[in-house]
Design a protein around this motif. Structure first.
Motif, PDB file in Angstrom:
ATOM      1  N   ASN A   1     -12.132  -4.084  -7.399  1.00  0.00           N
ATOM      2  CA  ASN A   1     -12.220  -5.344  -6.675  1.00  0.00           C
ATOM      3  C   ASN A   1     -12.156  -6.540  -7.623  1.00  0.00           C
ATOM      4  N   THR A   2     -12.726  -6.392  -8.822  1.00  0.00           N
ATOM      5  CA  THR A   2     -12.692  -7.484  -9.793  1.00  0.00           C
ATOM      6  C   THR A   2     -11.267  -7.754 -10.255  1.00  0.00           C
ATOM      7  N   THR A   3     -10.532  -6.699 -10.618  1.00  0.00           N
ATOM      8  CA  THR A   3      -9.149  -6.899 -11.043  1.00  0.00           C
ATOM      9  C   THR A   3      -8.315  -7.490  -9.919  1.00  0.00           C
ATOM     10  N   GLN A   4      -8.648  -7.131  -8.682  1.00  0.00           N
ATOM     11  CA  GLN A   4      -7.932  -7.701  -7.539  1.00  0.00           C
ATOM     12  C   GLN A   4      -8.193  -9.197  -7.425  1.00  0.00           C
TER      13      GLN A   4
ATOM     14  N   ALA B   1      -4.253   2.131 -13.572  1.00  0.00           N
ATOM     15  CA  ALA B   1      -4.319   1.745 -12.168  1.00  0.00           C
ATOM     16  C   ALA B   1      -4.888   0.338 -12.010  1.00  0.00           C
ATOM     17  N   ASN B   2      -5.870  -0.019 -12.830  1.00  0.00           N
ATOM     18  CA  ASN B   2      -6.432  -1.366 -12.746  1.00  0.00           C
ATOM     19  C   ASN B   2      -5.441  -2.419 -13.225  1.00  0.00           C
TER      20      ASN B   2
ATOM     21  N   LEU C   1      -1.616  -6.777 -11.534  1.00  0.00           N
ATOM     22  CA  LEU C   1      -0.283  -7.358 -11.463  1.00  0.00           C
ATOM     23  C   LEU C   1       0.266  -7.356 -10.037  1.00  0.00           C
ATOM     24  N   MET C   2       0.018  -6.289  -9.294  1.00  0.00           N
ATOM     25  CA  MET C   2       0.524  -6.191  -7.933  1.00  0.00           C
ATOM     26  C   MET C   2      -0.097  -7.260  -7.036  1.00  0.00           C
ATOM     27  N   ILE C   3      -1.417  -7.440  -7.141  1.00  0.00           N
ATOM     28  CA  ILE C   3      -2.088  -8.438  -6.316  1.00  0.00           C
ATOM     29  C   ILE C   3      -1.721  -9.846  -6.767  1.00  0.00           C
ATOM     30  N   ALA C   4      -1.496 -10.043  -8.066  1.00  0.00           N
ATOM     31  CA  ALA C   4      -1.043 -11.348  -8.550  1.00  0.00           C
ATOM     32  C   ALA C   4       0.242 -11.759  -7.856  1.00  0.00           C
TER      33      ALA C   4
ATOM     34  N   ILE D   1      -9.334 -11.339  -9.787  1.00  0.00           N
ATOM     35  CA  ILE D   1      -8.806 -12.083 -10.935  1.00  0.00           C
ATOM     36  C   ILE D   1      -7.289 -12.118 -10.883  1.00  0.00           C
ATOM     37  N   GLY D   2      -6.679 -11.005 -10.505  1.00  0.00           N
ATOM     38  CA  GLY D   2      -5.223 -10.984 -10.374  1.00  0.00           C
ATOM     39  C   GLY D   2      -4.732 -11.980  -9.346  1.00  0.00           C
ATOM     40  N   GLY D   3      -5.412 -12.027  -8.197  1.00  0.00           N
ATOM     41  CA  GLY D   3      -5.020 -12.978  -7.166  1.00  0.00           C
ATOM     42  C   GLY D   3      -5.178 -14.412  -7.620  1.00  0.00           C
ATOM     43  N   ALA D   4      -6.298 -14.712  -8.297  1.00  0.00           N
ATOM     44  CA  ALA D   4      -6.542 -16.083  -8.755  1.00  0.00           C
ATOM     45  C   ALA D   4      -5.517 -16.514  -9.798  1.00  0.00           C
ATOM     46  N   ILE D   5      -5.257 -15.646 -10.770  1.00  0.00           N
ATOM     47  CA  ILE D   5      -4.291 -15.993 -11.813  1.00  0.00           C
ATOM     48  C   ILE D   5      -2.881 -16.075 -11.240  1.00  0.00           C
ATOM     49  N   GLY D   6      -2.517 -15.109 -10.404  1.00  0.00           N
ATOM     50  CA  GLY D   6      -1.185 -15.106  -9.831  1.00  0.00           C
ATOM     51  C   GLY D   6      -0.909 -16.332  -8.982  1.00  0.00           C
ATOM     52  N   LEU D   7      -1.863 -16.675  -8.116  1.00  0.00           N
ATOM     53  CA  LEU D   7      -1.662 -17.815  -7.234  1.00  0.00           C
ATOM     54  C   LEU D   7      -1.642 -19.123  -8.024  1.00  0.00           C
ATOM     55  N   THR D   8      -2.501 -19.234  -9.033  1.00  0.00           N
ATOM     56  CA  THR D   8      -2.515 -20.446  -9.850  1.00  0.00           C
ATOM     57  C   THR D   8      -1.200 -20.613 -10.608  1.00  0.00           C
ATOM     58  N   ALA D   9      -0.711 -19.516 -11.188  1.00  0.00           N
ATOM     59  CA  ALA D   9       0.552 -19.578 -11.923  1.00  0.00           C
ATOM     60  C   ALA D   9       1.704 -19.939 -10.998  1.00  0.00           C
ATOM     61  N   GLN D  10       1.764 -19.299  -9.839  1.00  0.00           N
ATOM     62  CA  GLN D  10       2.838 -19.586  -8.896  1.00  0.00           C
ATOM     63  C   GLN D  10       2.756 -21.027  -8.385  1.00  0.00           C
ATOM     64  N   SER D  11       1.542 -21.514  -8.156  1.00  0.00           N
ATOM     65  CA  SER D  11       1.378 -22.898  -7.698  1.00  0.00           C
ATOM     66  C   SER D  11       1.891 -23.884  -8.744  1.00  0.00           C
ATOM     67  N   ALA D  12       1.626 -23.581 -10.009  1.00  0.00           N
ATOM     68  CA  ALA D  12       2.115 -24.455 -11.075  1.00  0.00           C
ATOM     69  C   ALA D  12       3.643 -24.463 -11.108  1.00  0.00           C
TER      70      ALA D  12
END
Length: 489
Positions: free
Chosen positions: A404-407, A273-274, A279-282, A409-420
């Motif tokens: 909440n932590t996985t959420q 689930a984590n 991945l979902m929040i990313a 970190i997922g958001g930070a990594i996902g948004l950074t990757a998409q921004s790149a």
């Protein structure tokens, strides 16, 4: 945890409602700031380089302190930790709104991030333990999911309203009366007493390792877009943060009273689930961020109108999370609804990848947004239910902090990757002679496809790691089975 006699007449749903309001306030603040950044920059004279720290100064302590705060709730009582966090969050919000320069604003945002982490780390754990009845527990978790998702969708609207009708200061001041009300009411209606593990100790070494490691990791991720992934700072701090986190894992395997007991991960539901949540929040951060940019920079919407554009999505999430999802989960199980919801999310991002330069909101954005709301309204309660019901009440605080932590970190990594991806694609199209609008939309297309990829990965993980079980009961690890359709082993 048994409720004190003085709370016998208090409806458990009042407790859930209060906690959901607290969660929505914290999530709103993470998104309400984005649409007001131009006004903040103009009002305080911030440089473009420092403007990003209005966001990052909040995200870094928030992402770094969630595990520690969740464990403190298990040890010393979630009510006390939650109310302390709300009090600090509200007081620092007033400091943010009163800031007269970039230094004071950024410092106040850092304090606000600490308060937000301390409060939110315990919320899901408290929500998940209000009811022992499976159906009511699913309804409570669905309400929490709506508070999280709905707050994210409404944030741009409220930010636009307050900024346009009043000024940017009120995006922070609005938290003060809500926070005061939460503290006053929470002191009376929330279950009190010591934590489930009040006799345990605090793993100070583990706390230092995970907090410093998580804060350093979040800092490295959110600043990588500015300095570059190949920069010396990124190449030095990234591995260092991983070393600290590996040290934390080693410490948890040997500590007498670990901050994060590794036995929790014997539960397939909690671990899977984590991963799915990460991945979902990313992927979902792509909708809020690049969807807003598409409305503002391509369709020329103002901040208020762009915020209104997200309202239908919030309405669908509310309708599904608070009504439909519980009935469907009860009938078909968490796993089936999670996979259905993720499938809809993947389809919605693919739809967005066809948004046009001369697009129309009702054609190019709204249909995909409604499908997204339906998918997230089904998937979010399901994934949280799969994880939280696999955890004993004594560990619900740390499990809440972990989610909440996985959420974060997922958001930070996902948004950074998409921004790149967006930057690379936009620059390539501009170099090829495309117009600014065409280049932007081409970049957003790549972001939405990347978000679809994250969501598809979450779907695959859920399908492979969450298996149907023949009956309810207890897993081999001794934890309660979260649902008849989700195997723990």
């Amino acid at each position: 945890m048994p409720l004190p006699a003085t709370r016998a007449s208090v409806s458990p749903w009042l407790t859930v409602a209060l906690l959901c309001v607290g969660q929505m306030m914290i999530v709103l603040d993470q998104n309400i700031v984005n649409v007001a950044l131009p006004s903040v920059q103009g009002g305080l004279g911030l440089s473009s380089e420092n403007l990003v720290w209005v966001v990052n100064a909040y995200v870094i302590p928030f992402g770094g302190l969630l595990l520690l705060a969740g464990r403190l709730g298990d040890l010393f009582g979630r009510k006390a930790v939650f109310l302390t966090g709300i009090g600090l969050f509200s007081a620092s919000s007033v400091l943010c709104g009163s800031a007269t320069g970039e230094t004071s604003l950024i410092a106040s945002r850092f304090l606000q991030g600490i308060g937000g982490a301390v409060a939110s780390a315990c919320i899901l754990g408290m929500v998940a333990t209000v009811f022992s009845d499976r159906r009511k527990q699913a309804q409570a978790i669905a309400a929490y999911s709506f508070a999280s998702a709905g707050g994210g969708a409404v944030g741009p609207l409220l930010g636009g309203v307050l900024t346009d009708l009043l000024n940017w200061h009120w995006i922070f001041f609005i938290n003060a009366p809500i926070g005061v009300a939460l503290v006053l009411v929470g002191m009376r209606v929330l279950p009190g007493g010591r934590g489930e593990r009040a006799g345990g100790g605090i793993d100070f070494l583990g706390a230092m390792l995970v907090t410093s490691g998580m804060m350093l990791l979040v800092y490295t991720i959110v600043d990588a877009e500015r300095v570059g992934w190949g920069a010396a700072q990124t190449l030095l701090l990234g591995p260092l943060s991983l070393v600290l986190l590996v040290g934390f894992v080693v410490r948890q395997a040997t500590a007498a009273d670990p901050l994060l007991p590794l036995r929790l991960f014997r539960s397939r539901s909690l671990a899977a689930a984590n991963i799915v949540q990460f991945l979902m929040i990313a992927g979902m951060f792509g909708l809020l961020f690049f969807g807003t940019l598409y409305l503002q920079r391509v369709l020329s919407y103002g901040s208020l109108r762009a915020g209104i554009g997200f309202v239908p999505i919030a309405v669908v999430i509310a309708a599904v999370s608070l009504g439909l999802s519980t009935r469907l989960i009860t009938r078909f199980g968490h796993r089936a609804m999670l996979l259905l919801g993720l499938s809809l999310i993947v389809g919605a991002f693919v739809m967005l990848s066809f948004a046009r330069v001369d697009g129309v909101y009702l054609v190019d954005f709204l249909p995909a947004g409604l499908v997204m709301g339906l998918g997230f309204g089904l998937a979010a309660p399901a994934v949280m239910g799969l994880g939280m019901t696999a955890v004993a009440p004594a560990d619900s605080g740390i499990a809440s902090g972990l989610f909440n932590t996985t959420q974060q970190i997922g958001g930070a990594i996902g948004l950074t990757a998409q921004s790149a991806f967006v930057s690379a694609r936009t620059n390539n199209l501009t170099a090829a002679g495309k117009s600014e609008a065409e280049s932007l939309v081409g970049g957003y297309h790549v972001a939405f496809l990347a978000a679809a990829g994250f969501s598809l990965a979450a779907l695959v993980v859920g399908a492979l790691l969450l298996r149907a079980a023949p009956s309810a009961g207890r897993g081999r690890d001794g934890m309660a089975s979260p649902e008849r359709d989700a195997s723990l082993c």
